[in-house]
Design a protein around this motif. Structure first.
Motif, mmCIF file in Angstrom:
data_model
loop_
_atom_site.group_PDB
_atom_site.id
_atom_site.type_symbol
_atom_site.label_atom_id
_atom_site.label_comp_id
_atom_site.label_asym_id
_atom_site.label_seq_id
_atom_site.Cartn_x
_atom_site.Cartn_y
_atom_site.Cartn_z
ATOM 1 N N CYS A 46 0.840 -1.198 0.000
ATOM 2 C CA CYS A 46 0.000 0.000 0.000
ATOM 3 C C CYS A 46 0.879 1.253 0.000
ATOM 4 O O CYS A 46 1.840 1.336 0.770
ATOM 5 C CB CYS A 46 -0.937 0.015 1.208
ATOM 6 N N ILE A 47 0.558 2.199 -0.858
ATOM 7 C CA ILE A 47 1.235 3.499 -0.903
ATOM 8 C C ILE A 47 0.158 4.582 -0.995
ATOM 9 O O ILE A 47 -0.719 4.523 -1.849
ATOM 10 C CB ILE A 47 2.190 3.620 -2.104
ATOM 11 N N LYS A 48 0.221 5.569 -0.085
ATOM 12 C CA LYS A 48 -0.688 6.707 -0.120
ATOM 13 C C LYS A 48 0.133 7.988 -0.097
ATOM 14 O O LYS A 48 1.156 8.062 0.592
ATOM 15 C CB LYS A 48 -1.644 6.679 1.076
ATOM 16 N N LEU A 49 -0.329 8.989 -0.826
ATOM 17 C CA LEU A 49 0.438 10.228 -0.937
ATOM 18 C C LEU A 49 -0.512 11.400 -1.115
ATOM 19 O O LEU A 49 -1.501 11.316 -1.845
ATOM 20 C CB LEU A 49 1.417 10.127 -2.117
ATOM 21 N N GLN A 50 -0.215 12.508 -0.413
ATOM 22 C CA GLN A 50 -0.938 13.757 -0.604
ATOM 23 C C GLN A 50 0.082 14.881 -0.743
ATOM 24 O O GLN A 50 1.084 14.910 -0.020
ATOM 25 C CB GLN A 50 -1.872 14.057 0.568
ATOM 26 N N SER A 51 -0.164 15.778 -1.672
ATOM 27 C CA SER A 51 0.762 16.885 -1.891
ATOM 28 C C SER A 51 0.065 18.214 -1.642
ATOM 29 O O SER A 51 -1.165 18.309 -1.633
ATOM 30 C CB SER A 51 1.320 16.853 -3.322
ATOM 31 N N CYS A 52 0.899 19.224 -1.455
ATOM 32 C CA CYS A 52 0.407 20.568 -1.150
ATOM 33 C C CYS A 52 1.071 21.573 -2.086
ATOM 34 O O CYS A 52 2.281 21.525 -2.299
ATOM 35 C CB CYS A 52 0.699 20.921 0.306
ATOM 36 N N THR A 53 0.287 22.476 -2.652
ATOM 37 C CA THR A 53 0.796 23.535 -3.527
ATOM 38 C C THR A 53 0.451 24.882 -2.909
ATOM 39 O O THR A 53 -0.674 25.081 -2.427
ATOM 40 C CB THR A 53 0.166 23.428 -4.930
ATOM 41 N N TRP A 54 1.433 25.774 -2.897
ATOM 42 C CA TRP A 54 1.176 27.098 -2.331
ATOM 43 C C TRP A 54 1.928 28.161 -3.136
ATOM 44 O O TRP A 54 2.833 27.854 -3.924
ATOM 45 C CB TRP A 54 1.579 27.149 -0.858
ATOM 46 N N LEU A 55 1.517 29.409 -2.931
ATOM 47 C CA LEU A 55 2.095 30.536 -3.653
ATOM 48 C C LEU A 55 3.209 31.144 -2.817
ATOM 49 O O LEU A 55 2.991 31.615 -1.695
ATOM 50 C CB LEU A 55 1.021 31.589 -3.948
ATOM 51 N N LYS A 97 -6.054 15.621 -3.595
ATOM 52 C CA LYS A 97 -6.706 14.448 -3.014
ATOM 53 C C LYS A 97 -5.636 13.395 -2.690
ATOM 54 O O LYS A 97 -4.538 13.405 -3.259
ATOM 55 C CB LYS A 97 -7.739 13.884 -3.986
ATOM 56 N N VAL A 98 -5.945 12.522 -1.777
ATOM 57 C CA VAL A 98 -4.997 11.472 -1.390
ATOM 58 C C VAL A 98 -4.975 10.408 -2.479
ATOM 59 O O VAL A 98 -5.996 9.790 -2.797
ATOM 60 C CB VAL A 98 -5.388 10.844 -0.037
ATOM 61 N N GLU A 99 -3.809 10.240 -3.091
ATOM 62 C CA GLU A 99 -3.633 9.198 -4.099
ATOM 63 C C GLU A 99 -3.216 7.915 -3.396
ATOM 64 O O GLU A 99 -2.307 7.927 -2.557
ATOM 65 C CB GLU A 99 -2.586 9.607 -5.124
ATOM 66 N N ALA A 100 -3.862 6.801 -3.740
ATOM 67 C CA ALA A 100 -3.590 5.528 -3.074
ATOM 68 C C ALA A 100 -3.435 4.426 -4.111
ATOM 69 O O ALA A 100 -4.109 4.422 -5.152
ATOM 70 C CB ALA A 100 -4.701 5.180 -2.090
ATOM 71 N N ALA A 101 -2.535 3.516 -3.827
ATOM 72 C CA ALA A 101 -2.314 2.349 -4.688
ATOM 73 C C ALA A 101 -2.187 1.121 -3.797
ATOM 74 O O ALA A 101 -1.560 1.174 -2.733
ATOM 75 C CB ALA A 101 -1.063 2.529 -5.530
ATOM 76 N N HIS A 102 -2.804 0.011 -4.232
ATOM 77 C CA HIS A 102 -2.742 -1.244 -3.492
ATOM 78 C C HIS A 102 -2.334 -2.355 -4.454
ATOM 79 O O HIS A 102 -2.686 -2.330 -5.634
ATOM 80 C CB HIS A 102 -4.092 -1.570 -2.861
ATOM 81 N N GLY A 103 -1.608 -3.332 -3.953
ATOM 82 C CA GLY A 103 -1.176 -4.458 -4.779
ATOM 83 C C GLY A 103 0.229 -4.886 -4.422
ATOM 84 O O GLY A 103 0.699 -4.684 -3.299
ATOM 85 N N LYS A 104 0.922 -5.463 -5.400
ATOM 86 C CA LYS A 104 2.334 -5.810 -5.242
ATOM 87 C C LYS A 104 3.145 -4.670 -5.844
ATOM 88 O O LYS A 104 3.471 -4.668 -7.026
ATOM 89 C CB LYS A 104 2.643 -7.139 -5.934
ATOM 90 N N LEU A 105 3.461 -3.684 -5.019
ATOM 91 C CA LEU A 105 3.967 -2.401 -5.499
ATOM 92 C C LEU A 105 5.482 -2.300 -5.353
ATOM 93 O O LEU A 105 6.052 -2.696 -4.338
ATOM 94 C CB LEU A 105 3.306 -1.255 -4.730
ATOM 95 N N LEU A 106 6.101 -1.728 -6.381
ATOM 96 C CA LEU A 106 7.534 -1.433 -6.371
ATOM 97 C C LEU A 106 7.731 0.044 -6.652
ATOM 98 O O LEU A 106 7.052 0.624 -7.500
ATOM 99 C CB LEU A 106 8.275 -2.250 -7.433
ATOM 100 N N LEU A 107 8.670 0.643 -5.957
ATOM 101 C CA LEU A 107 9.026 2.041 -6.203
ATOM 102 C C LEU A 107 10.093 2.059 -7.286
ATOM 103 O O LEU A 107 11.222 1.643 -7.077
ATOM 104 C CB LEU A 107 9.552 2.676 -4.918
ATOM 105 N N SER A 108 9.724 2.526 -8.485
ATOM 106 C CA SER A 108 10.647 2.478 -9.619
ATOM 107 C C SER A 108 11.277 3.825 -9.935
ATOM 108 O O SER A 108 12.213 3.900 -10.734
ATOM 109 C CB SER A 108 9.926 1.965 -10.868
ATOM 110 N N GLY A 109 10.781 4.910 -9.344
ATOM 111 C CA GLY A 109 11.363 6.213 -9.626
ATOM 112 C C GLY A 109 10.860 7.262 -8.660
ATOM 113 O O GLY A 109 9.785 7.128 -8.064
ATOM 114 N N ILE A 110 11.657 8.305 -8.474
ATOM 115 C CA ILE A 110 11.304 9.414 -7.591
ATOM 116 C C ILE A 110 11.503 10.715 -8.358
ATOM 117 O O ILE A 110 12.560 10.936 -8.952
ATOM 118 C CB ILE A 110 12.162 9.430 -6.313
ATOM 119 N N GLY A 111 10.471 11.553 -8.374
ATOM 120 C CA GLY A 111 10.572 12.846 -9.035
ATOM 121 C C GLY A 111 10.925 13.936 -8.044
ATOM 122 O O GLY A 111 10.258 14.089 -7.013
#
Length: 376
Positions: A46-55, A97-111
């Motif tokens: 499981c991977i969940k992520l939320q981001s914030c944008t501001w001025l 919004k909170v982005e969520a992914a479930h399954g057999k997850l691998l982290l293949s890259g970071i931006g």
């Protein structure tokens, strides 16, 4: 760390095989967050992520990860920050919004931007994946044992504004358009695959790992696009996203991806060929008869050697000398290494060419290089 007076992820450390890779800045004051993963199969469920944008000052937009959740069954999850209500917070920040992914997850890259991780590229191996380690090494990390590091070269607007992805070799997008044109204008469309993709195949055969990565990465992107019922926004004509066109094009790209994956395995493993594997690949009358003849000769020699050893086994302890024992031990060790190499080459070839398994020459190869090696 903190941005705009609120916490954010400032750096990520990836540890594998006892070597720590760090990106960005890790705080000295706070203990780093750690998620223990299996070194051979670092898979999350499981991977969940939320981001914030501001001025920011000067009317400059900034972005950060404000909430991150990583978990693997059997271990405590890693949780950073807390979930905020989606939308404008009444001050100067907008939360996604909170982005969520479930399954057999691998982290293949970071931006990253300005030393801060902003996005995670995640690959789901799928519920039907049984050999997770093989799938991970072959189609996610490409046997490089590191997370891929990509830079945006010529396609910044497409990635930034049209939901596209970064690829190691941007020429794959030109080939993709050629395949789509073939689906729209040619019948059968599969006949146009090789003319369009010949340059990608040649570079892959030459060992260009970036081209192989780009082909496989784009194949995953197309699979995700179809499964999530999205569209490829970089197409100039939106009617190309009709599934009557998109699915046949994905099937064409899947054929190319399978071929490139096999080429990548060959370049990585470099299995040695013997008469049995050559007979399978070429299938000519000459190669088949040669393989059968060699099998019969090897079988005869093995039978003669075994019978001689059985008849004269009691002579081993007659006239014992250090030199004789040394030669015997060294010869046995040398033959053992040769047998091990033959068995590994047999396994590599069968892994690269699954169609080889169960064939007549597969069993002959197994009898000589696996079972016969044990006997020797």
């Amino acid at each position: 760390g903190e941005e705009d007076g609120k916490p954010c992820v400032v750096g990520i450390a990836l540890s594998r095989d006892g070597v720590v890779f760090t990106s960005g800045i890790l705080s000295d004051e706070n203990e780093p967050l750690t998620l223990e993963l299996d070194q051979d199969t670092p898979i999350m469920d499981c991977i969940k992520l939320q981001s914030c944008t501001w001025l920011e000052e000067g009317d400059r937009l900034e972005k950060k990860i404000s909430y991150l959740y990583l978990s693997r069954s059997g271990t405590p999850p890693l949780v950073f920050g807390k979930v905020q209500p989606e939308g404008f917070d009444g001050n100067n920040s907008i939360y996604s919004k909170v982005e969520a992914a479930h399954g057999k997850l691998l982290l293949s890259g970071i931006g990253y931007f300005d030393n801060k991780p902003l996005t995670l590229q995640v690959v789901d191996l799928g519920a039907e994946c049984t050999d997770e380690a093989d799938a991970m090494n072959a189609t996610v990390y490409y046997d490089q044992h590191v997370i891929s590091a990509n830079c945006i070269r010529d396609r910044l607007p497409a990635v930034d504004l049209k939901g596209s992805i970064i690829t190691e070799d941007d020429k794959v997008w030109t080939v993709l358009l050629g395949c789509m044109d073939a689906v729209e204008n040619s019948s059968p469309s599969y006949g146009e695959l090789l003319p369009n993709a010949v340059n990608l195949l040649e570079r892959s055969l030459a060992g260009d790992v970036h081209t192989a990565m780009a082909v496989l990465r784009l194949d995953r992107f197309l699979t995700y696009t179809i499964q999530e019922k999205r569209s490829v926004q970089t197409f100039d004509n939106d009617h190309l996203n009709f599934y009557s066109k998109l699915i046949p094009m994905k099937q064409m790209w899947g054929i190319l991806s399978n071929a490139v994956e096999r080429i990548k395995r060959i370049n990585t493993d470099q299995p040695s060929l013997n008469s049995f594997s050559v007979a399978f690949l070429y299938g000519t009358k000459k190669t088949r008869s040669t393989a059968i003849f060699k099998f019969l000769m090897q079988l005869g020699l093995l039978a003669l050697t075994s019978s001689y050893v059985c008849l004269h086994s009691e002579d081993v302890f007659v006239d014992i000398s250090p030199l004789r024992w040394l030669v015997s031990v060294c010869g046995t060790v040398l033959v053992g290494f040769m047998v091990k190499e033959n068995r590994e080459s047999f396994d590599d070839f069968a892994s690269i060419f699954p169609d080889y398994k169960g064939t007549f020459f597969y069993y002959l190869d197994w009898l000589m290089n696996v079972a016969g090696g044990v006997v020797v």
